[in-house]
Design an enzyme around this catalytic site. Sequence first.
Site, PDB file in Angstrom:
ATOM      1  N   SER A 156     -61.048 -46.786  46.378  1.00 58.84           N
ATOM      2  CA  SER A 156     -61.162 -45.564  45.582  1.00 58.84           C
ATOM      3  C   SER A 156     -62.077 -44.557  46.280  1.00 58.84           C
ATOM      4  O   SER A 156     -61.796 -44.143  47.396  1.00 58.84           O
ATOM      5  CB  SER A 156     -61.623 -45.912  44.165  1.00 58.84           C
ATOM      6  N   ASP A 250     -51.054 -45.623  39.176  1.00 62.47           N
ATOM      7  CA  ASP A 250     -52.349 -45.048  39.537  1.00 62.47           C
ATOM      8  C   ASP A 250     -52.192 -43.550  39.740  1.00 62.47           C
ATOM      9  O   ASP A 250     -51.284 -43.110  40.451  1.00 62.47           O
ATOM     10  CB  ASP A 250     -52.849 -45.717  40.817  1.00 62.47           C
ATOM     11  N   HIS A 280     -55.116 -48.611  38.860  1.00 64.12           N
ATOM     12  CA  HIS A 280     -56.324 -48.263  39.599  1.00 64.12           C
ATOM     13  C   HIS A 280     -57.497 -49.121  39.131  1.00 64.12           C
ATOM     14  O   HIS A 280     -57.584 -49.478  37.966  1.00 64.12           O
ATOM     15  CB  HIS A 280     -56.660 -46.786  39.392  1.00 64.12           C
TER      16      HIS A 280
END
Length: 305
Positions: A156, A250, A280
């Site tokens: 991320s 996501d 995610h």
Amino acid sequence: MTTLKDEAIRYIKASDSSMKYYNLSPQEARALKVVPKWTSPHSPQLAAIETSKISVRDGAQINVRIYRPVLDKILPVIVYYHGGGWVFGNLDSTDAGCQLLAEKAQAIVVSVDYRLAPEYPFPTPLFDAYDALEWVDDNIQHFGGDASTITVAGDSAGGNLATVVAYLAATLNGPKIIAQALIYPVVDVDFTTDSYSAYGEHYGLDKQGMQWFADHYTDRQNYKNPLVSPLHMEDLSVLPRTMIIAAEADVLYDEGLSYAQKLAEANVEVEHIHMPGLIHSYFSKMAFFEAATIDTVEKIAHFVK
């Protein structure tokens, strides 16, 4: 139509709350994000896990955690940056993933506890990330690493830092990086893609949450700065071979795919790995996604070997 895996459904139900972190202050929200210590039959036996303080450019000190597998030889090194939207996360939040990565990649993993926004907004987290890479390169022989086989990795926001660090290393004549492994990275601060429309609520990372993270990380005038949104870098050809792990459901899926395509157009060797039914932030949430995290680590280990 996306069919979520059972563990993703369980996680969404368990984490669904009327108290959204993006309606709280960062300090209040962090208190809700404590990661329990991972205990499992799949937990690897490592030679050592050590935490050290290192100095960065402004004179501050940050922590790094070094994971050494049980191998008595000079080893490749993976420098890892945790996720959390530049606002959350610490050495504990990806401890399980880093343990597994050290074992399965047969590499020394150095996890970096860069300082967080909004107390330390852009570019401080990026500078911490880059300074940690330089520290690894300068000290690599002291912990048994091979300076010719350094990989950067992250999930991320950590994937964002990893790829920008790789770019800076290439353009500033810094440490040589041979590969980057990016788990659902942030590569374009743009909330208008189809994946934002499809997965912007109740899929692990809400659109409002990503806007909250971005606003804490930097001013809006920086959103298209290539050091914030690397998809906008003019020359990606300087980047090393790349793996991008993409969770299907996501908001960041589309930008990750665009990044893979742009890297390929720049003649960078790139693998884009589609993880069906996952959301995610699954990586290292071991209470729900242990099998998916192990699978992801195995893919990265195969890629970097």
